[in-house]
Design an enzyme around this catalytic site. Sequence first.
Site, mmCIF file in Angstrom:
data_model
loop_
_atom_site.group_PDB
_atom_site.id
_atom_site.type_symbol
_atom_site.label_atom_id
_atom_site.label_comp_id
_atom_site.label_asym_id
_atom_site.label_seq_id
_atom_site.Cartn_x
_atom_site.Cartn_y
_atom_site.Cartn_z
ATOM 1 N N LYS A 112 0.869 -1.230 -0.067
ATOM 2 C CA LYS A 112 0.046 0.116 0.043
ATOM 3 C C LYS A 112 0.816 1.296 -0.173
ATOM 4 O O LYS A 112 0.346 2.368 -0.594
ATOM 5 C CB LYS A 112 -1.106 0.217 1.200
ATOM 6 C CG LYS A 112 -1.856 -1.126 1.441
ATOM 7 C CD LYS A 112 -2.806 -1.138 0.376
ATOM 8 C CE LYS A 112 -3.895 -2.201 0.794
ATOM 9 N NZ LYS A 112 -3.838 -3.767 0.595
HETATM 10 C C1 PLP Z 1 -4.326 -4.868 0.417
HETATM 11 C C2 PLP Z 1 -3.466 -5.953 0.187
HETATM 12 C C3 PLP Z 1 -3.842 -6.872 -0.792
HETATM 13 C C4 PLP Z 1 -4.795 -6.807 -1.687
HETATM 14 O O1 PLP Z 1 -4.750 -5.943 -2.551
HETATM 15 P P1 PLP Z 1 -5.819 -5.320 -3.279
HETATM 16 O O2 PLP Z 1 -5.292 -4.126 -4.344
HETATM 17 O O3 PLP Z 1 -6.957 -4.630 -2.370
HETATM 18 O O4 PLP Z 1 -6.420 -6.354 -4.287
HETATM 19 C C5 PLP Z 1 -2.817 -8.037 -0.730
HETATM 20 N N1 PLP Z 1 -1.817 -8.270 0.382
HETATM 21 C C6 PLP Z 1 -1.602 -7.349 1.068
HETATM 22 C C7 PLP Z 1 -0.381 -7.466 1.980
HETATM 23 C C8 PLP Z 1 -2.560 -6.254 1.146
HETATM 24 O O5 PLP Z 1 -1.922 -5.270 2.014
#
Ligand code: PLP
Length: 468
Positions: A112
């Site tokens: 993120k």
């Molecule tokens: C948010 C997240 C995901 C999923 O990503 P999306 O963009 O919501 O599909 C997968 N792994 C981790 C560690 C995340 O923080």
Amino acid sequence: MKYISTRGGAPAQAFDDVLLNGLAPDGGLYVPETWPTFTDKEIASFKDLPYAELALRVIRPFVGGAIDDSALAGIIDGAYANFDAPDIAPMKEIGKNEFLLELFHGPTLAFKDMAMQFLGPVFDHVLKKRNQTVTIVGATSGDTGSAAIEACRDRDAIEIFILHPQGRVSDVQRRQMTTVLSDNVHNIAIDGTFDDCQALLKAMFNDAPFRDEMRLSAVNSINWARIMAQIVYYFWAAAKVGAPESHVSFAVPTGNFGNVFSGYAAKQMGLPIDQLVVGSNSNDILTRFFETGAMEKGEVQATISPSMDIQVSSNFERLLFDLTGRDGAVTRDILANFQSKGRFSVNDKTLEAAQALFYGARFDDDETKAVIKETFEKTGELVDPHTAIGIAAARAQHRDSSVPMIALATAHPAKFADAVFDATGVHVDLPAPLADLMEREERCQVMANDLAAVQDFIATNARQGAIA
Ligand SMILES: *Cc1c(COP(=O)(O)O)cnc(C)c1O
């Protein structure tokens, strides 16, 4: 560059408005009116660029002059200055034509940060230029919240309220949010699931008087700028393994469909992607969709990969819009149906179009742990449960072994240390800046899944100055 709504009922807007609005006024998500494209020659040249410079190349056409070039370059440079890996997103070979792209070297240890570290300063820049303030409201299944809080903390023009499902995020995830005691940061634990949090968020944005009075804004993955910033590392990784001469495939542990949609966007922009493999845990609604063409909502199950404990993937709407020939009215009707019946299906032609690029693969917790163990034994790499699902999905669906398959590593193993320990017997420590996280003071409001109460809390607790 203008952006249109996936539901066809909102005026086209420029990047800076789309950034601040998050959701379009008709309830849809913004997508670019047309996809900017790169030639093969341009893509080949990406191989030698530092990450921030590549980010500027990829992002600039989407910003479309809404921010001047030198300011944009400065924002991007700053965004990737806080990463603990010199090349921001390191690639590792973990098997023959199998790679791991590490996206967890930012301050909150999950992918993120790749977008959020850009989003914080870009918000700040646009708000200051307009002499405005916002109240950012977000829902998190774990990692978005801390990334958003870290990107927005102590910014004068921003109040931030983050909802998370109580007891359904890891201790580390929770503490990364609740131990940030800045005046402009507010954590709310909802007695419910992530989907409940997301529904509350949507309801607040659909409440026009509240939205306008509080100047609500979103940094969830529905915000176009996040999708945009994530496109960069698809080009980055692909260029490193020989694109555009060589095709390339990606496997993406998926929850809200934001990350993998960025891969889809990269393909629209000219990157020769063969496969996008969508990895799921037991919450496998997307896997079932790509198998059958039917999207059928189930109950959310708690797993060891909580950032993917999602039944309704918001960003899927962006793909649906393209799959329906960019027909906003059709997209809107399908989603209205889904909301009322918990189910929709697409016709064979649409399903085939989706299956030409997207593949699904699901893994339960036991399978996930087995992959963590196996990866450690074979490569010495400790991977978190989300990353393990990406690796497993890559292996399960890799159609052509001559095409490099890149699995996205979305979280640092220390963020999910219990699951990693269970699988391998190895304890992973938090990196130095977070070493005392478990001792820090927490601040968090626990609340029922009650829209009016949550709105009241936000209205009461937003600092006066910020919403004057
Ligand atoms: C948010 C997240 C995901 C999923 O990503 P999306 O963009 O919501 O599909 C997968 N792994 C981790 C560690 C995340 O923080």
